[in-house]
Scaffold this active site. Sequence first.
Site, PDB file in Angstrom:
ATOM      1  N   ASP A  92      53.886  26.776  72.745  1.00 19.70           N
ATOM      2  CA  ASP A  92      53.049  26.216  73.758  1.00 19.70           C
ATOM      3  C   ASP A  92      53.212  24.813  74.312  1.00 19.70           C
ATOM      4  O   ASP A  92      54.339  24.581  74.571  1.00 19.70           O
ATOM      5  CB  ASP A  92      51.765  25.727  72.420  1.00 19.70           C
ATOM      6  CG  ASP A  92      52.630  24.356  71.903  1.00 19.70           C
ATOM      7  OD1 ASP A  92      53.171  23.784  71.428  1.00 19.70           O
ATOM      8  OD2 ASP A  92      51.694  22.979  72.132  1.00 19.70           O
ATOM      9  N   GLU A 156      53.032  22.285  68.845  1.00 21.83           N
ATOM     10  CA  GLU A 156      53.594  21.448  69.112  1.00 21.83           C
ATOM     11  C   GLU A 156      52.616  20.486  70.004  1.00 21.83           C
ATOM     12  O   GLU A 156      52.728  18.695  69.259  1.00 21.83           O
ATOM     13  CB  GLU A 156      55.227  21.837  69.630  1.00 21.83           C
ATOM     14  CG  GLU A 156      55.851  19.964  69.541  1.00 21.83           C
ATOM     15  CD  GLU A 156      55.745  19.734  70.467  1.00 21.83           C
ATOM     16  OE1 GLU A 156      56.523  18.429  70.431  1.00 21.83           O
ATOM     17  OE2 GLU A 156      55.517  19.407  71.843  1.00 21.83           O
TER      18      GLU A 156
END
Length: 452
Positions: A92, A156
């Site tokens: 991500d 994250e």
Amino acid sequence: MPSHHLAETVATLMPRAKAELTQLVAFKSVADFTQFPRSESERAARWVADALYAEGFQDVAILDTPDGTQSVYGLLPGPEGAPTVLLYAHYDVQPPLDESAWTTPPFELTERDGRWYGRGSADCKGGLVMHLTALRALKAHGGVPVTVKLIVEGSEEQGTGGLQAYAEQHPELLAADTVLIGDAGNFRVGLPTVTATLRGMTLVRVEIETLRGNLHSGQFGGAAPDALAALIRVLDSLRAEDGTTTVDGLTAGSAWDGLTYEEGDFREDAQVLDGVGLIGSGPLAERLWSRPAVTVLGIDCPPVLGATPSVHARAAALVSLRVPPGTDATEANKLLLAHLEAHTPWGARVRTEQVGQGQAFDADLSGPAYTAMARAMREAYEGQEMQVAGHGGSIPLCNTLAGLYPEAEILLIGLSEPSARIHAVDESVSPEELERLSVAEALFLRDYAGRD
């Protein structure tokens, strides 16, 4: 196996690394599904899973984590009795911010001036490519001499804790002798560095209300309490005159005894405008790595364009507080909430909400993994000694893993050196750094296998 053979093999793998990073950067895998399609993150997770299958990983799984995102896991068995190393990265990325401000499109990997530009190129899709490249180099020279677990997270950057919660629910899944986090960076390009400390963080939303609705500033201004003005006062209370963070009851942090950071270097790295002073006092390394730091991430209020002459009834802000090792993030959050409420003027109504949190991390540098990494970096960087730095950011998973596996060593390396400008416009990665760190990781895994 001579180390130069591994280096030569990694060099031949770099075109493949660039091609794969191009594919990964193309996924708009921002885990904020209110702004970006969930399908982009799901496609990125599938790409990672397919890559692990292709490399011979077993038990490959796309894990649905409790925060509604996906992480990808795989196991590559090593020789009998070999140690287990957990490799970590995340697919991500941060939003691109103002796409028009990018020199080239954020989701198209573009080579320019010797660097590869694109969102996630350094943080942290490049970290995944680094892991894959190191493993491929070892496989070309007899195989991977350790058991490898690879976990690639999908949220994250959002700090929503999905993988942390999943790991706590399945504590056997990520168990390892050593954890290699590929989400940090060298102190600067060409200087091999491990990150030994991470600041923890708490993220708080504060909302202030003073009126039932906006009022005409000419008719009511001067007596009617303005929520935006109240919010500005509250936010200003979080800093001393010199810019030092001031939260009532929060300790000032501690001394730093690792790498030093010269002011001239920092001004250049941070792109501080000429004539603008830095905030805080004392050594820069302490301000960045071992003291608390507050940042206002955003404010809900009318933009200048289209603003009306009004006294505002409501205003809100998102506030981040970073705290150094030795400071409990939960306690810091309580102090921040209490400070915001105590400093709200005029009896205004204030609501606070915690929206994210992670504890600080402090590594033990005395074990065999750090010895092996120091040797590997010295070879990969042609005799340069490994340096130890802190990092002002947070990787909450580190503390989760340290709690679950207290005997495991945790090392942080990666591609996010200052020139990478992660989280900013025109993020990029140095291909030379990607190549050297892939060599270093391969050498580390080779040497760590013979740790006993």
